[in-house]
Design a protein around this motif. Structure first.
Motif, PDB file in Angstrom:
ATOM      1  N   SER A  80     -10.787 -75.572  56.344  1.00 16.00           N
ATOM      2  CA  SER A  80      -9.643 -75.119  55.418  1.00 16.00           C
ATOM      3  C   SER A  80      -9.776 -73.661  55.237  1.00 16.00           C
ATOM      4  O   SER A  80      -8.604 -73.042  55.351  1.00 16.00           O
ATOM      5  CB  SER A  80      -9.831 -75.806  54.341  1.00 16.00           C
ATOM      6  N   VAL A  81     -10.959 -73.230  55.246  1.00 16.87           N
ATOM      7  CA  VAL A  81     -10.993 -71.650  54.881  1.00 16.87           C
ATOM      8  C   VAL A  81     -10.752 -70.886  56.255  1.00 16.87           C
ATOM      9  O   VAL A  81     -10.056 -69.951  56.029  1.00 16.87           O
ATOM     10  CB  VAL A  81     -12.602 -71.191  54.686  1.00 16.87           C
ATOM     11  N   VAL A  82     -11.169 -71.460  57.346  1.00 14.07           N
ATOM     12  CA  VAL A  82     -10.820 -70.777  58.753  1.00 14.07           C
ATOM     13  C   VAL A  82      -9.336 -70.650  58.894  1.00 14.07           C
ATOM     14  O   VAL A  82      -8.725 -69.761  59.108  1.00 14.07           O
ATOM     15  CB  VAL A  82     -11.414 -71.325  59.893  1.00 14.07           C
ATOM     16  N   LEU A  83      -8.561 -71.843  58.674  1.00  9.53           N
ATOM     17  CA  LEU A  83      -7.142 -72.059  58.599  1.00  9.53           C
ATOM     18  C   LEU A  83      -6.579 -70.954  57.733  1.00  9.53           C
ATOM     19  O   LEU A  83      -5.637 -70.455  58.046  1.00  9.53           O
ATOM     20  CB  LEU A  83      -6.861 -73.396  58.248  1.00  9.53           C
ATOM     21  N   ALA A  84      -7.220 -70.812  56.350  1.00  8.88           N
ATOM     22  CA  ALA A  84      -6.420 -69.754  55.692  1.00  8.88           C
ATOM     23  C   ALA A  84      -6.616 -68.388  56.178  1.00  8.88           C
ATOM     24  O   ALA A  84      -5.630 -67.730  55.962  1.00  8.88           O
ATOM     25  CB  ALA A  84      -7.286 -69.903  54.062  1.00  8.88           C
ATOM     26  N   ASP A  85      -7.812 -68.150  56.810  1.00  9.17           N
ATOM     27  CA  ASP A  85      -8.017 -66.619  57.472  1.00  9.17           C
ATOM     28  C   ASP A  85      -6.983 -66.474  58.448  1.00  9.17           C
ATOM     29  O   ASP A  85      -6.201 -65.547  58.684  1.00  9.17           O
ATOM     30  CB  ASP A  85      -9.187 -66.783  57.799  1.00  9.17           C
ATOM     31  N   THR A  86      -6.584 -67.511  59.299  1.00 11.67           N
ATOM     32  CA  THR A  86      -5.673 -67.600  60.362  1.00 11.67           C
ATOM     33  C   THR A  86      -4.274 -67.264  59.624  1.00 11.67           C
ATOM     34  O   THR A  86      -3.452 -66.347  60.312  1.00 11.67           O
ATOM     35  CB  THR A  86      -5.548 -68.647  61.270  1.00 11.67           C
ATOM     36  N   GLU A  87      -4.062 -67.910  58.735  1.00  7.73           N
ATOM     37  CA  GLU A  87      -2.850 -67.774  57.984  1.00  7.73           C
ATOM     38  C   GLU A  87      -2.580 -66.230  57.418  1.00  7.73           C
ATOM     39  O   GLU A  87      -1.600 -65.534  57.738  1.00  7.73           O
ATOM     40  CB  GLU A  87      -2.569 -68.463  56.733  1.00  7.73           C
ATOM     41  N   HIS A 203     -11.052 -60.854  65.933  1.00 11.51           N
ATOM     42  CA  HIS A 203     -11.038 -59.182  65.723  1.00 11.51           C
ATOM     43  C   HIS A 203     -11.040 -59.182  64.265  1.00 11.51           C
ATOM     44  O   HIS A 203     -11.515 -58.195  63.569  1.00 11.51           O
ATOM     45  CB  HIS A 203     -10.209 -58.518  66.552  1.00 11.51           C
ATOM     46  N   HIS A 204      -9.736 -59.595  63.591  1.00 13.67           N
ATOM     47  CA  HIS A 204      -9.437 -59.188  62.389  1.00 13.67           C
ATOM     48  C   HIS A 204     -10.516 -60.084  61.264  1.00 13.67           C
ATOM     49  O   HIS A 204     -10.633 -59.505  59.989  1.00 13.67           O
ATOM     50  CB  HIS A 204      -8.050 -59.822  62.177  1.00 13.67           C
ATOM     51  N   ALA A 205     -11.091 -61.067  61.677  1.00 12.91           N
ATOM     52  CA  ALA A 205     -11.987 -61.647  60.820  1.00 12.91           C
ATOM     53  C   ALA A 205     -13.111 -60.934  60.807  1.00 12.91           C
ATOM     54  O   ALA A 205     -13.886 -60.591  59.801  1.00 12.91           O
ATOM     55  CB  ALA A 205     -12.395 -63.019  61.306  1.00 12.91           C
ATOM     56  N   PHE A 260     -10.217 -60.091  71.260  1.00 13.42           N
ATOM     57  CA  PHE A 260     -11.290 -59.460  70.204  1.00 13.42           C
ATOM     58  C   PHE A 260     -11.322 -58.261  70.252  1.00 13.42           C
ATOM     59  O   PHE A 260     -11.160 -57.328  69.194  1.00 13.42           O
ATOM     60  CB  PHE A 260     -12.671 -60.163  70.384  1.00 13.42           C
ATOM     61  N   ASP A 261     -11.417 -57.347  71.508  1.00 15.10           N
ATOM     62  CA  ASP A 261     -11.393 -55.939  71.636  1.00 15.10           C
ATOM     63  C   ASP A 261     -10.132 -55.503  71.189  1.00 15.10           C
ATOM     64  O   ASP A 261     -10.214 -54.414  70.612  1.00 15.10           O
ATOM     65  CB  ASP A 261     -11.774 -55.508  73.155  1.00 15.10           C
ATOM     66  N   SER A 262      -9.069 -56.001  71.489  1.00 13.91           N
ATOM     67  CA  SER A 262      -7.688 -55.338  71.184  1.00 13.91           C
ATOM     68  C   SER A 262      -7.228 -55.658  69.724  1.00 13.91           C
ATOM     69  O   SER A 262      -6.977 -54.804  68.971  1.00 13.91           O
ATOM     70  CB  SER A 262      -6.953 -56.098  72.232  1.00 13.91           C
ATOM     71  N   GLY A 263      -7.408 -56.859  69.256  1.00 11.32           N
ATOM     72  CA  GLY A 263      -6.717 -57.105  67.899  1.00 11.32           C
ATOM     73  C   GLY A 263      -5.325 -57.193  67.917  1.00 11.32           C
ATOM     74  O   GLY A 263      -4.841 -57.262  66.577  1.00 11.32           O
ATOM     75  N   THR A 264      -4.593 -57.345  68.802  1.00  9.10           N
ATOM     76  CA  THR A 264      -3.334 -56.992  69.030  1.00  9.10           C
ATOM     77  C   THR A 264      -2.441 -57.900  70.026  1.00  9.10           C
ATOM     78  O   THR A 264      -3.123 -58.354  70.893  1.00  9.10           O
ATOM     79  CB  THR A 264      -2.579 -55.624  69.248  1.00  9.10           C
ATOM     80  N   ILE A 265      -1.246 -58.347  69.572  1.00  9.98           N
ATOM     81  CA  ILE A 265      -0.589 -59.326  70.647  1.00  9.98           C
ATOM     82  C   ILE A 265      -0.494 -58.804  71.891  1.00  9.98           C
ATOM     83  O   ILE A 265      -0.381 -59.279  72.817  1.00  9.98           O
ATOM     84  CB  ILE A 265       0.915 -59.774  69.851  1.00  9.98           C
ATOM     85  N   GLU A 266      -0.269 -57.590  71.970  1.00  8.87           N
ATOM     86  CA  GLU A 266       0.119 -56.706  73.175  1.00  8.87           C
ATOM     87  C   GLU A 266      -1.289 -56.740  73.951  1.00  8.87           C
ATOM     88  O   GLU A 266      -2.386 -56.801  73.425  1.00  8.87           O
ATOM     89  CB  GLU A 266       0.226 -55.379  73.078  1.00  8.87           C
ATOM     90  N   GLY A 267      -1.284 -57.208  75.359  1.00 10.89           N
ATOM     91  CA  GLY A 267      -2.495 -57.333  76.097  1.00 10.89           C
ATOM     92  C   GLY A 267      -2.743 -58.778  76.381  1.00 10.89           C
ATOM     93  O   GLY A 267      -3.583 -59.063  77.160  1.00 10.89           O
ATOM     94  N   GLY A 268      -1.906 -59.659  75.937  1.00 15.07           N
ATOM     95  CA  GLY A 268      -2.246 -61.045  75.736  1.00 15.07           C
ATOM     96  C   GLY A 268      -1.227 -61.877  76.733  1.00 15.07           C
ATOM     97  O   GLY A 268      -0.989 -62.877  76.809  1.00 15.07           O
ATOM     98  N   ASP A 269      -0.434 -61.047  77.560  1.00 16.88           N
ATOM     99  CA  ASP A 269       0.560 -61.687  78.394  1.00 16.88           C
ATOM    100  C   ASP A 269      -0.036 -62.322  79.487  1.00 16.88           C
ATOM    101  O   ASP A 269       0.010 -61.438  80.819  1.00 16.88           O
ATOM    102  CB  ASP A 269       1.621 -60.607  78.817  1.00 16.88           C
TER     103      ASP A 269
END
Length: 276
Positions: A80-87, A203-205, A260-269
């Motif tokens: 539940s905590v992990v899910l909250a972090d993803t939110e 990355h954000h965690a 993890f290194d990027s932390g952004t949506i870009e680069g995940g295509d």
């Protein structure tokens, strides 16, 4: 991962102890092996697979309040905590893009569960259903992750949740039509992008200062443990690359680490990438 005493998500639906009912997947050991290879951490064309396999329910059908062991209840709080972090993370990332993030629901269950994608037995492993925007997990998978897949640690389980949330992100962004029938090659690209998005969350965690020493290694170990080549070697002693649906261990680790290194949506295509 530092999680005790932190906010849990309000988007957790606890169906533990309830009968899943209906038609179940995973008819026998053979079915379980196929499903573990095809669907573990998956989310691709799950509906068609669930609706074309049958089995027998092991649920008692009792509606009495469910009380798990202390370890299971702690694990329920953890996810539940992990899910909250993803939110928190994906709400921020979407807002920076001028988009609105819609929180998914995480469903806890035992034995079997009914979803918009069909009725699934716990042998399917954790999965995401795009039809109802829900993640489904039987918490007994945590022990399986530690013992069967030799991927212990709480952050290994966090990676599992983050990967399934990654499929939700795909659905919201429209990067792939997860309800449509996919080729194996397309499925691999779908799964590797979900791994990338799991890495973005990690990355954000880390920026939130909730990661502990060894957490990143736990996630990478889990990603390696569920590579198609590793699973096939364990189940049948050899690999069939053309049957891969999730990617090799090396690919899954690499795309998670890339996110993890990027932390952004870009680069995940992963769908345009020439070399996976």
């Amino acid at each position: 991962m530092q999680w005790q005493g932190r906010r849990g998500s309000a988007n957790v639906e606890d169906r533990r102890g309830m009968s899943g009912g209906g038609k179940l997947v995973g008819g026998g050991i053979g079915g379980i092996v196929v499903l573990v290879i095809a669907l573990l951490f998956g989310g691709g064309d799950i509906g068609s697979i669930l609706n074309n396999m049958t089995g027998t329910s092991t649920s008692s059908g009792s509606d009495t309040p469910y009380q798990g062991s202390q370890q299971e209840e702690e694990l329920a709080q953890f996810v539940s905590v992990v899910l909250a972090d993803t939110e928190d993370v994906w709400t921020q990332i979407f807002a920076e893009k001028g988009l609105k993030y819609e929180d998914p629901t995480l469903v806890l269950y035992n034995d079997s569960v009914q979803s918009a994608c069909g009725t699934a037995g716990s042998s399917v492993g954790p999965f995401y259903c795009p039809g109802d925007h829900k993640l489904y997990i039987d918490l007994s998978f945590y022990d399986e992750l530690k013992t069967k897949f030799q991927a212990p640690g709480d952050f290994a389980m966090a990676y599992v949740i983050a990967h399934e949330v990654g499929h939700h992100v795909q659905t919201l962004l429209g990067t792939t039509n997860m309800g449509a029938k996919q080729t194996n090659a397309q499925s691999v690209r779908t799964e590797l992008q979900a791994d990338y998005f799991a890495g973005v969350w990690a990355h954000h965690a880390q920026d939130m200062n909730v990661l502990e020493q060894g957490d990143l290694e736990e996630a990478i170990t889990a990603a390696s443990a569920v590579g198609d080549d590793t699973l096939q070697k364990k189940s049948q002693g050899y690999v069939v690359p053309e049957s891969f649906t999730h990617g090799t261990s090396e690919q899954r680790m690499r795309w998670f680490k890339k996110g993890f290194d990027s932390g952004t949506i870009e680069g995940g295509d992963t769908f345009s990438a020439k070399n996976l």
